[in-house]
Design an enzyme around this catalytic site. Structure first.
Site, PDB file in Angstrom:
ATOM      1  N   ALA A  74     -13.557 108.192 -46.582  1.00  0.00           N
ATOM      2  CA  ALA A  74     -14.138 107.018 -47.222  1.00  0.00           C
ATOM      3  C   ALA A  74     -13.269 105.799 -46.944  1.00  0.00           C
ATOM      4  O   ALA A  74     -12.072 105.922 -46.665  1.00  0.00           O
ATOM      5  CB  ALA A  74     -14.257 107.246 -48.731  1.00  0.00           C
TER       6      ALA A  74
ATOM      7  N   GLY B  48     -14.157 112.323 -46.932  1.00  0.00           N
ATOM      8  CA  GLY B  48     -15.609 112.171 -46.943  1.00  0.00           C
ATOM      9  C   GLY B  48     -16.252 112.527 -45.621  1.00  0.00           C
ATOM     10  O   GLY B  48     -17.410 112.953 -45.576  1.00  0.00           O
TER      11      GLY B  48
ATOM     12  N   GLU C  94     -16.632 116.217 -45.699  1.00  0.00           N
ATOM     13  CA  GLU C  94     -17.692 116.527 -46.660  1.00  0.00           C
ATOM     14  C   GLU C  94     -19.072 116.216 -46.094  1.00  0.00           C
ATOM     15  O   GLU C  94     -20.026 116.970 -46.291  1.00  0.00           O
ATOM     16  CB  GLU C  94     -17.443 115.755 -47.957  1.00  0.00           C
ATOM     17  CG  GLU C  94     -16.227 116.274 -48.717  1.00  0.00           C
ATOM     18  CD  GLU C  94     -15.784 115.350 -49.835  1.00  0.00           C
ATOM     19  OE1 GLU C  94     -15.600 115.846 -50.960  1.00  0.00           O
ATOM     20  OE2 GLU C  94     -15.628 114.134 -49.593  1.00  0.00           O
TER      21      GLU C  94
ATOM     22  N   GLU D  53      -7.477 114.109 -50.095  1.00  0.00           N
ATOM     23  CA  GLU D  53      -7.629 113.189 -51.225  1.00  0.00           C
ATOM     24  C   GLU D  53      -6.484 113.245 -52.230  1.00  0.00           C
ATOM     25  O   GLU D  53      -6.149 112.230 -52.856  1.00  0.00           O
ATOM     26  CB  GLU D  53      -8.963 113.466 -51.954  1.00  0.00           C
ATOM     27  CG  GLU D  53     -10.206 113.014 -51.216  1.00  0.00           C
ATOM     28  CD  GLU D  53     -10.751 114.038 -50.234  1.00  0.00           C
ATOM     29  OE1 GLU D  53     -11.864 113.854 -49.751  1.00  0.00           O
ATOM     30  OE2 GLU D  53     -10.026 115.047 -49.951  1.00  0.00           O
TER      31      GLU D  53
END
Length: 257
Positions: free
Chosen positions: A65, A109, A112, A132
């Protein structure tokens, strides 16, 4: 639809959606994920599109992200907007098959997002990770759940708690990716797969995808019953009659969906 952070390329019944923020290693920001969501919704409605490929560039599928965009967000702001669910989850909701073609970094992300797809083809330079915890949070787009289902508790704990990256060879051994190909051949391999799938009965393709996903949501007994009912239902389709007739007559099937 106007895009500035994705590129769409069509190959007959196959569409390739490329994440395109190379200056930021394809970091997933609000604009990009809005464009991805809108594009996937359009592909779902488009009867010509049978299979979707999601990819990035040689250096990065997506390196996570965009931290600069979210660093100052507040708890209730994220909760109230249902951040992540709002835009990211469309890849997991698509009825049409999505192949993730991953080269370079697929972190946070990005990892993911790749796991939301139906399967992952990895370039030999691919690296996967959920780092993260190193920035004071946890995976928030399904990393703790999907990664554990892919690779098991011990490996998922190892990756998430330490933040280390997994290379393509380890990812294949663990079942995170379906296979590894040379980086230069990645997109060609993904398109070849997608074109094979596009030639099949699309009712069978969509229902097979639903049955496989059901395996994660139910007991074995319930899943087998679900599969059997779907199997029975396909005998009400013209494609089943065509497919089996073609097999008996030793000719290629001509599916009409």
């Amino acid at each position: 639809m106007s895009q500035s952070s994705i590129i769409i390329e069509k190959h007959d019944e196959v569409v390739c959606l490329k994440l395109n923020r190379p200056e930021a290693l394809n970091a997933l920001n609000n604009q990009m994920m809005g464009e991805v969501k809108e594009a996937l919704e359009d592909f779902e409605r488009d009867d010509v599109v049978k299979v979707i490929i999601l990819t990035g560039n040689d250096k990065a599928f997506a390196a996570g992200a965009d931290i600069k965009e979210i660093a100052d967000k507040k708890h209730f702001e994220l909760y109230d907007r249902d951040f992540i669910q709002e835009r990211w989850e469309m890849a997991a909701r698509c009825k049409k098959p999505i192949i993730a073609a991953v080269s370079g970094y697929a972190l946070g992300g990005g990892c993911e997002l790749a796991m939301m797809c139906d399967y992952i083809i990895a370039a030999d330079n691919a690296k996967f990770g959920q780092p993260e915890l190193t920035i004071g949070v946890i995976p928030g787009a399904g990393g703790t759940q999907r990664l554990t289902r892919f690779v098991g508790k011990s490996k998922a704990m190892d990756m998430i708690l330490t933040g280390r990256m997994m290379n393509a060879d380890e990812a294949e051994r663990c079942g995170l990716v379906s296979r590894i190909v040379p980086t230069a051949d990645l997109l060609t391999e993904a398109i070849n797969d997608a074109q094979k799938i596009a030639k099949l009965s699309q009712a069978s393709v969509k229902l097979a995808k639903e049955c496989v996903n059901e395996a994660y949501e139910s007991t074995l007994d319930a899943g087998v019953r679900f599969e059997r009912r779907v199997f029975h239902s396909l005998f009400g389709t013209r494609d089943q009659k065509e497919g089996m007739s073609a097999f008996i007559e030793k000719r290629p099937a001509e599916f009409k969906d």
